[in-house]
Design an enzyme around this catalytic site. Structure first.
Site, PDB file in Angstrom:
ATOM      1  N   LYS A 147       0.770  -1.311   0.004  1.00  0.00           N
ATOM      2  CA  LYS A 147       0.049   0.046   0.116  1.00  0.00           C
ATOM      3  C   LYS A 147       0.771   0.993  -0.070  1.00  0.00           C
ATOM      4  O   LYS A 147       0.489   2.219  -0.122  1.00  0.00           O
ATOM      5  CB  LYS A 147      -0.768   0.127   1.114  1.00  0.00           C
ATOM      6  CG  LYS A 147      -1.960  -1.194   1.017  1.00  0.00           C
ATOM      7  CD  LYS A 147      -2.741  -1.216   2.322  1.00  0.00           C
ATOM      8  CE  LYS A 147      -3.763  -2.500   2.407  1.00  0.00           C
ATOM      9  NZ  LYS A 147      -4.372  -2.718   3.668  1.00  0.00           N
ATOM     10  N   ARG A 148       2.025   1.115   0.080  1.00  0.00           N
ATOM     11  CA  ARG A 148       3.107   2.173   0.482  1.00  0.00           C
ATOM     12  C   ARG A 148       3.258   2.558  -1.177  1.00  0.00           C
ATOM     13  O   ARG A 148       3.606   3.774  -1.429  1.00  0.00           O
ATOM     14  CB  ARG A 148       4.394   2.009   0.981  1.00  0.00           C
ATOM     15  CG  ARG A 148       4.168   2.258   2.318  1.00  0.00           C
ATOM     16  CD  ARG A 148       5.650   1.807   3.150  1.00  0.00           C
ATOM     17  NE  ARG A 148       5.824   0.527   3.126  1.00  0.00           N
ATOM     18  CZ  ARG A 148       5.390  -0.527   3.958  1.00  0.00           C
ATOM     19  NH1 ARG A 148       4.787   0.053   5.117  1.00  0.00           N
ATOM     20  NH2 ARG A 148       6.067  -1.499   3.858  1.00  0.00           N
TER      21      ARG A 148
END
Ligand code: GLU
Length: 489
Positions: A287-288
């Site tokens: 998700k980064r």
């Protein structure tokens, strides 16, 4: 607790305000025509919707539509400490943007609402009371400090931390004493007996002997909020969920869920765990990586159909991979029995191709991404001396590309005139001559670069037919619109 317990046991059904259990018939995979198919996508609003979540939602949506069922969005917001502001709205907005809106949801409402777990606490309390009453659950008074010590000790001994079930054996008297004295207890579920085996519709027969590897799990925290396992089981039951299609990371939890179903005397739904969606190199979608969030794709003007297309072309569930399927075609062709256990590998570099296939045009985002650093020396005709390497230089390059493009855009009226002027029977030669003049007017920029910029803007491709030919075949209106779209992005 005893009063609540009594009250709960008197009312076998949840209060009307909290929805009613929807009659569920044993539903086998699409083979029982009488069964009502109800599926749910149940994200926690601890982050914005990303492409992995979209895939789970999409498979649920497709499955529901294929079987004339209902697709439900339930927000699992019981961990109040991890809520991200705006995430709940974003999840529903993005499902709508993607063209797979839920039939029932917090925004949409529906017969089994509310659709946010934080508003269903009464139902979890009722289930907990029933479990306490039957002895399947018990209050736990262990302090956070004690639990922390247990954990540390296990780690020191290189063991997996697990609760030692100490409060299981408290006598009624001890419980009454502690209840009168101390802070509110948490409630734990007694993990006992053989875990039921189940036939996952994707992974086949499964059984996880949870009791031998885990301590009794907390199902209701002392603040009255449930943990995931209880809330999920209670809601799937009360919402009449027929099939649970969720990520394979939940496969090992299913035995625990089945023990809860058994203890509550409820019929469980069917389960189909979906293999993970991974990067094309097999690494976890992080998700980064900013570019996996749907709002990023929406802001960059990618077409939702392109996203649906790419995520259904990197895994399984269809007889074959095939680019350019529309949502109705996906629904028609989807076959849950074709979902395999293999992870789905997503190659986002192909998204541009999928987008073009879905009828998308370029935006500045795509446009800039069509150039790589290798193009830079050729393309940029001047450099700021202070910006020589790496990112700042690349930024400078993007700025330069944008600048050239803005200059080109000023020529839009000219192109329009050329393309749609009275009695125009425009030859490519004439247009080429005019394009040359345009380049000459752009000081310091090579004609070939101007053509490259225009080609990308008009077609999304760095290579292709001559620009003049494309312009003639697209026509003035389309040329104007495509150029303006890039300009306004
Ligand atoms: N809230 C869980 C998640 O975000 C849902 C798991 C499930 O579908 O049961 O993954």
């Amino acid at each position: 607790m005893a009063v609540l317990l009594k009250r709960v046991l008197q009312s076998a059904r949840p209060p009307a305000a909290l929805g009613r259990p929807l009659g569920r018939r044993e539903a086998s995979l699409g083979t029982d025509p009488g069964a009502a198919v109800r599926v749910r996508f149940a994200p926690s609003p601890t982050g914005f919707l990303h492409i992995g979540g979209l895939r789970t939602a999409l498979y649920n949506y497709i499955f529901a539509k294929k079987h004339q069922g209902r697709f439900i969005l339930r927000l699992e917001d019981t961990d109040q400490t991890r809520l991200v502001p705006g995430a709940a709205e974003n999840i529903e907005d993005m499902l709508e943007w993607a063209g797979i809106p839920p039939d029932e949801s917090p925004r949409q409402g529906g017969p089994a609402g509310p659709y946010q777990q934080s508003q269903r606490l009464e139902l979890y309390a009722q289930a907990t009371e029933a479990l306490l009453e039957s002895g399947a659950a018990y209050p736990c008074f262990c302090s956070p400090q004690r639990l922390e010590l247990l954990k540390k000790e296990a780690l020191r001994n290189r063991q997996t931390p697990r609760y030692d079930n100490r409060c299981r054996t408290l006598s009624q008297g001890q419980v009454a004493q502690k209840l009168a004295k101390g802070p509110k207890p948490a409630i734990r579920f007694r993990l006992e007996g053989e875990a039921p085996a189940f036939q996952d519709l994707v992974y086949g027969w499964n059984r996880h002997e949870v009791a031998s590897v885990e301590g009794d799990p907390v199902i209701l925290k002392s603040d009255g909020f449930p943990t995931y396992h209880l809330a999920c089981v209670v809601d799937d039951h009360h919402m009449g969920i027929s099939h649970v299609l969720r990520g394979s990371e939940w496969l090992v939890s299913t035995s625990k869920h089945l023990l809860l179903y058994r203890a509550l005397g409820w019929q469980p739904p069917r389960f189909a765990h979906l293999p993970l969606l991974l990067n094309k190199d097999g690494s976890k979608l992080s998700k980064r990586q900013g570019d996996i969030f749907l709002e990023h794709f929406a802001a960059a003007d990618f077409l939702p159909d392109a996203l649906l297309d790419i995520i259904t072309n990197c895994g399984s569930g269809f007889a074959e991979n095939q680019m350019g399927r529309t949502l109705p075609e996906l629904i028609k062709q989807f076959d849950l029995t074709r979902v395999t256990c293999h992870s789905a590998l997503l190659d986002l570099e192909k998204l541009l191709e999928f987008n073009r296939r879905a009828g998308g045009t370029m935006t500045l985002f795509h446009f800039e991404n069509c150039f790589t650093l290798a193009d830079v020396p050729d393309f940029v005709t001047y450099r700021c001396s202070s910006l020589s390497q790496g990112k700042p230089f690349w930024k400078c390059t993007q700025a330069r590309i944008t600048y050239v493009f803005m200059q080109l855009c000023k020529q839009v009226p000219l192109f329009s005139r050329l393309l749609e002027g009275p009695g125009v029977n425009l030859s490519q030669d004439v247009l080429n001559g005019e394009l040359k003049k345009v380049s000459e007017g752009l000081e310091g920029t090579k004609h070939s670069n101007v053509m490259q910029v225009l080609r990308v803007a008009l077609s999304g491709q760095r290579q292709g037919p001559p620009v003049a030919e494309m312009m003639v075949s697209l026509g003035a209106k389309e040329v104007r619109e495509r150029i303006q779209k890039v300009l306004s992005s």
